[in-house]
Design an enzyme around this catalytic site. Sequence first.
Site, PDB file in Angstrom:
ATOM      1  N   CYS A 130      -4.193  -5.161 -21.683  1.00 51.72           N
ATOM      2  CA  CYS A 130      -3.977  -4.517 -20.384  1.00 51.72           C
ATOM      3  C   CYS A 130      -2.838  -5.181 -19.606  1.00 51.72           C
ATOM      4  CB  CYS A 130      -5.258  -4.486 -19.563  1.00 51.72           C
ATOM      5  SG  CYS A 130      -5.905  -6.105 -19.201  1.00 51.72           S
TER       6      CYS A 130
ATOM      7  N   HIS B  18       0.825  -1.213   0.000  1.00 50.71           N
ATOM      8  CA  HIS B  18       0.000   0.000   0.000  1.00 50.71           C
ATOM      9  C   HIS B  18       0.853   1.254   0.000  1.00 50.71           C
ATOM     10  CE1 HIS B  18      -3.946  -1.820   1.559  1.00 50.71           C
ATOM     11  NE2 HIS B  18      -4.161  -1.274   0.394  1.00 50.71           N
TER      12      HIS B  18
ATOM     13  N   ASP C 198      -0.491 -13.073 -17.932  1.00 59.98           N
ATOM     14  CA  ASP C 198      -0.899 -14.473 -17.803  1.00 59.98           C
ATOM     15  C   ASP C 198      -0.816 -15.209 -19.126  1.00 59.98           C
ATOM     16  OD1 ASP C 198      -1.478 -15.117 -15.115  1.00 59.98           O
ATOM     17  OD2 ASP C 198      -3.164 -13.730 -15.180  1.00 59.98           O
TER      18      ASP C 198
ATOM     19  N   GLU D 187      -6.379 -14.572 -21.714  1.00 60.89           N
ATOM     20  CA  GLU D 187      -5.093 -14.830 -21.051  1.00 60.89           C
ATOM     21  C   GLU D 187      -4.800 -16.322 -20.916  1.00 60.89           C
ATOM     22  OE1 GLU D 187      -5.149 -12.542 -17.398  1.00 60.89           O
ATOM     23  OE2 GLU D 187      -7.164 -13.156 -16.908  1.00 60.89           O
TER      24      GLU D 187
END
Length: 587
Positions: free
Chosen positions: A511, A199, A464, A440
């Site tokens: 993407c 984070h 992937d 993918e």
Amino acid sequence: MGSERSDSKELKGIGASGGIAIGRVRITDRRRVQVAEHPVRADEIPVELARLAKAIERAKLDLATLKNQLAATHGPEHLCVIDAHLLLLDDNTLVGETTQYIQQLGINAEGALKRTLNRVKSFFNNVEDEYLRERGNDIETVVERVLRTMVGERLEPIIRAGDGRVIVAAHDLSPADILQIDKSQVIGFVTELGGKTSHSTILARAFEIPAVVGLERITAEVADGDRVIIDGTAGVVIVNPTADQFREYLNRKHRYEYIERELLKLRDLPAVTLDGHRMRLKGNIELVEEVASLKKHGGEGVGLYRTEMLFLNRDHLPTEEEQFQAYSAIVKQMAPHPVTIRTLDIGGDKFLNDLNVCDEMNPALGVRAIRLSLRNPQAFKAQLKAILRASAYGKVRLFFPMVSGIAEVRAAKALFEEAKKELAGVHPFDEEIKVGIMIEIPSAVMIADLLAAEVDFFSVGTNDLIQYTLAIDRTNEHLSPLYEPLHPAVLRSLKRVVDAAHHAGIEACICGEMAGEPEFLPVLLGMGFDELSMNAGSISRVKKILRRCTMEAAREVVERILSFRTAEEADAYLKGEISARFSESFD
Ligand code: PEP
Ligand code: MG
């Protein structure tokens, strides 16, 4: 910085947030609070339970106060990390397990809490996925806060009055620490813990503060006031640089900042080739905090919103309402640009207690992504409804990850129709919302023509797709030389997917990380992809190449690159083309 110094040393960590910072270091003690476990008498157990409850309440109050203070200077989008920590304090495992240790082992509250933390942490440490492993650090940060409250220790402020502009070195910095940092004073940071997806790192990138993380023992390697250079792109920290190093990095810093400024000038220019071919460049995000940086870099929308972050670190699934709040916040902030929301893409992770996932030998080939969602139709529908509701606040598209065949698409779409029916008349939503799938898995490539008839768009997840096509575990660093985006099998797959999409009259997007690598732009453009989605920082770099390319030249590149037999040949050819045509754009 005049004379050569013998104590200069160069250390290598993980480049977490790009850019170069040069300055004096300020060590901040964020190290673990020291607590001891000791037995307590049976009649003291209620006292320990009350101490635990009180410390948790105190920690919650502190966080809530902090949130109020920060609300004056930070938008709500930055405060949701504190909300996530507040939620962890309500987590049943944390409180329930600690209570059990106190009662069953007859030990003090601090010792019991430490045991809970150690167990939860060892679980996270064994998780293969780096992103999930990082979530263990969030729990540690929260528990540390409670422990400090119990032992009456207060955290010293990150920087003191009179510190000037500094580079902060710490064992770890929590997201709350980063939110409190005054950006005019802290010019960079370096921590012992953390990875690319923690984070704090995401926030550092969102705020564009150079950062190097995962540099074990950095707080022991430097002394307060040492001069340091941090290169957040390369993951390098130089302590007490020599005069030569200082000059070199000062030059690099100026160059980096110059290039960034120049690239930002492209922000409002269209993503169009010299011969007028338009391509959409969008951003991948995981948190609402990233929206500001995406807009700053001229992203034309979100091409991949990974929703996983909302589901991690918790005992129970987020409710439809909670998800709606998160999704609609992003949609509103991005409007009028569209947001493409991906349904949940995790699995094999026991801590998602509400979703029944068993231990798996091969989680990457297991109950992951759409498979997990289809096994949990109620939870899936809650997510679909939340996405639908968010679509009333801007332009939303939705897509399913890890699709391997038509049956999955039909089952997912059937649940989507049910979700729409259940929402009708209750909440507004966009009836025309577009539904796509990620490509993918090799099986999806092979039947791309059949799948294209079922959906409104494709988005290729090259991370992937490469993993599954070449049978190379994407997280296995020993195999990284074999992870070849230009392998003929990958290139042929990409071409096949675009052609199938366009033949059926639907869009083909990408993407995966390949989309954000400027050198692949001519290939992806020439193949005909309609949209590339990447991390915000790559958008201007990709746009720069795009604006110097012609569609004609890109098609030639594709024709040639598809003729090679090995990734090495393809790579050598592409490098040659890039240096011949665009060398000045690759500074
Ligand atoms: C991909 O696989 O390329 C992708 C974009 O999805 P993720 O990295 O989240 O698996
Ligand atoms: Mg993927």
